[in-house]
Design an enzyme around this catalytic site. Sequence first.
Site, PDB file in Angstrom:
ATOM      1  N   TYR A 149       0.847  -1.207   0.000  1.00  0.00           N
ATOM      2  CA  TYR A 149       0.000   0.000   0.000  1.00  0.00           C
ATOM      3  C   TYR A 149       0.881   1.255   0.000  1.00  0.00           C
ATOM      4  CZ  TYR A 149      -3.501   3.414   1.621  1.00  0.00           C
ATOM      5  OH  TYR A 149      -4.322   4.514   1.743  1.00  0.00           O
ATOM      6  N   LYS A 153       1.131   4.101  -3.081  1.00  0.00           N
ATOM      7  CA  LYS A 153       0.816   5.524  -2.894  1.00  0.00           C
ATOM      8  C   LYS A 153       2.042   6.403  -3.193  1.00  0.00           C
ATOM      9  CE  LYS A 153      -3.552   5.241  -1.655  1.00  0.00           C
ATOM     10  NZ  LYS A 153      -4.629   5.817  -2.477  1.00  0.00           N
TER      11      LYS A 153
HETATM   12  P1  NAP Z   1     -13.191   2.884   1.735  1.00  0.00           P
HETATM   13  O1  NAP Z   1     -14.126   3.363   2.785  1.00  0.00           O
HETATM   14  O2  NAP Z   1     -12.711   1.477   1.774  1.00  0.00           O
HETATM   15  O3  NAP Z   1     -13.859   3.195   0.302  1.00  0.00           O
HETATM   16  C1  NAP Z   1     -13.180   2.865  -0.869  1.00  0.00           C
HETATM   17  C2  NAP Z   1     -14.135   2.943  -2.046  1.00  0.00           C
HETATM   18  O4  NAP Z   1     -13.383   2.601  -3.220  1.00  0.00           O
HETATM   19  C3  NAP Z   1     -15.275   1.945  -1.942  1.00  0.00           C
HETATM   20  O5  NAP Z   1     -16.452   2.497  -2.454  1.00  0.00           O
HETATM   21  C4  NAP Z   1     -14.780   0.792  -2.811  1.00  0.00           C
HETATM   22  O6  NAP Z   1     -15.811  -0.015  -3.360  1.00  0.00           O
HETATM   23  C5  NAP Z   1     -14.074   1.560  -3.912  1.00  0.00           C
HETATM   24  N1  NAP Z   1     -13.161   0.679  -4.636  1.00  0.00           N
HETATM   25  C6  NAP Z   1     -12.159  -0.057  -4.115  1.00  0.00           C
HETATM   26  N2  NAP Z   1     -11.624  -0.832  -5.063  1.00  0.00           N
HETATM   27  C7  NAP Z   1     -12.302  -0.569  -6.208  1.00  0.00           C
HETATM   28  C8  NAP Z   1     -12.226  -1.076  -7.525  1.00  0.00           C
HETATM   29  N3  NAP Z   1     -11.358  -2.030  -7.871  1.00  0.00           N
HETATM   30  N4  NAP Z   1     -13.082  -0.581  -8.467  1.00  0.00           N
HETATM   31  C9  NAP Z   1     -13.985   0.342  -8.137  1.00  0.00           C
HETATM   32  N5  NAP Z   1     -14.111   0.862  -6.901  1.00  0.00           N
HETATM   33  C10 NAP Z   1     -13.283   0.393  -5.942  1.00  0.00           C
HETATM   34  O7  NAP Z   1     -11.859   3.751   1.712  1.00  0.00           O
HETATM   35  P2  NAP Z   1     -11.603   5.291   2.090  1.00  0.00           P
HETATM   36  O8  NAP Z   1     -11.013   5.335   3.439  1.00  0.00           O
HETATM   37  O9  NAP Z   1     -12.777   6.128   1.762  1.00  0.00           O
HETATM   38  O10 NAP Z   1     -10.407   5.587   1.069  1.00  0.00           O
HETATM   39  C11 NAP Z   1     -10.528   6.489  -0.013  1.00  0.00           C
HETATM   40  C12 NAP Z   1      -9.146   6.925  -0.437  1.00  0.00           C
HETATM   41  O11 NAP Z   1      -8.489   7.572   0.658  1.00  0.00           O
HETATM   42  C13 NAP Z   1      -8.222   5.775  -0.849  1.00  0.00           C
HETATM   43  O12 NAP Z   1      -7.436   6.189  -1.944  1.00  0.00           O
HETATM   44  C14 NAP Z   1      -7.339   5.581   0.370  1.00  0.00           C
HETATM   45  O13 NAP Z   1      -6.095   5.003   0.030  1.00  0.00           O
HETATM   46  C15 NAP Z   1      -7.207   7.008   0.830  1.00  0.00           C
HETATM   47  N6  NAP Z   1      -6.809   7.143   2.226  1.00  0.00           N
HETATM   48  C16 NAP Z   1      -7.572   6.586   3.218  1.00  0.00           C
HETATM   49  C17 NAP Z   1      -7.155   6.714   4.533  1.00  0.00           C
HETATM   50  C18 NAP Z   1      -7.946   6.111   5.682  1.00  0.00           C
HETATM   51  O14 NAP Z   1      -7.410   5.998   6.776  1.00  0.00           O
HETATM   52  N7  NAP Z   1      -9.208   5.756   5.482  1.00  0.00           N
HETATM   53  C19 NAP Z   1      -5.981   7.428   4.832  1.00  0.00           C
HETATM   54  C20 NAP Z   1      -5.234   7.982   3.798  1.00  0.00           C
HETATM   55  C21 NAP Z   1      -5.665   7.834   2.492  1.00  0.00           C
HETATM   56  P3  NAP Z   1     -16.208  -1.423  -2.661  1.00  0.00           P
HETATM   57  O15 NAP Z   1     -16.736  -1.104  -1.318  1.00  0.00           O
HETATM   58  O16 NAP Z   1     -17.240  -1.948  -3.579  1.00  0.00           O
HETATM   59  O17 NAP Z   1     -14.960  -2.225  -2.600  1.00  0.00           O
END
Ligand code: NAP
Length: 244
Positions: A149, A153
């Site tokens: 991961y 990134k």
């Molecule tokens: P999340 O709650 O897991 O949501 C991720 C979304 O992306 C879900 O709707 C998921 O769909 C969709 N997705 C994943 N794989 C996919 C694919 N192959 N095709 C289409 N859609 C897909 O994650 P989040 O925390 O909102 O994360 C959003 C972004 O923020 C990501 O880039 C993550 O790396 C970044 N981020 C998150 C954090 C954290 O702590 N949460 C911190 C830093 C950065 P499904 O549910 O159907 O899989």
Amino acid sequence: MEISFKGQRALVTGAGKGIGRETVKALWASGAEVVAVSRTSEDLESLAQECPGVETVCVDLGDWPATEEALSSIGPVDLLVNNAAVAHEQPFLEITQDSFDRSFAVNTRAVIPVSQIVIRQMIERGVPGSIVNVSSQASQTALKNVAVYCASKAALDMMTKVMASELGPQKIRVNCVNPTVVMTRMGREHWSDPHKAAGFLSRIPLGCFAEVDDVVNGILFLLSDKSAMITGSCLNLDGGFMTS
Ligand code: NAP
């Protein structure tokens, strides 16, 4: 600071849950037409009910040809948020080829076909555009058990900079946001253990994780004209972690 996206069309990936979903809602509330792309159809259906008029595209972004096909007639887009990602926890010695390929396919590679489709249209129409890639603090901080991961990134940060460098002459800005932990599904999966969370929190000068709105606000700022002179930047949304 009022930001309006009236008259603009936005596309957000990973729009079904978490940060992507709230970004769609905020863009929609600010007057944009929005295309929400994700892979679970129930999430997209409930989002379209919450935000009437939001268009939805259901596709696995890890599948390049399927992504190109699903977005082939998407029409003009002015604002793009590449947000979809997965994060698998695995000690380094247990990383498999499959988990590496899958993570890079979604977190890093998918940004290419989605952005190509959007950017070609921007250039054809001769309009400026703004793209925000949702990266992570993990691109710059070595977090144990998520080497793939972190690397996906870090690659996204550099792709953002090269995209910005190539596309600047066309007035297409490309930036990323680099949040610390946010308690979405992804955040809860990795940081629900209070002992583990406390160790991390102690290294954040502001003493808290980011809220979803903190990330959405950063994304909207970088999409908007308020950041007209910013391109190729990685905006840390980390409560000061990286500077402490
Ligand atoms: P999340 O709650 O897991 O949501 C991720 C979304 O992306 C879900 O709707 C998921 O769909 C969709 N997705 C994943 N794989 C996919 C694919 N192959 N095709 C289409 N859609 C897909 O994650 P989040 O925390 O909102 O994360 C959003 C972004 O923020 C990501 O880039 C993550 O790396 C970044 N981020 C998150 C954090 C954290 O702590 N949460 C911190 C830093 C950065 P499904 O549910 O159907 O899989």
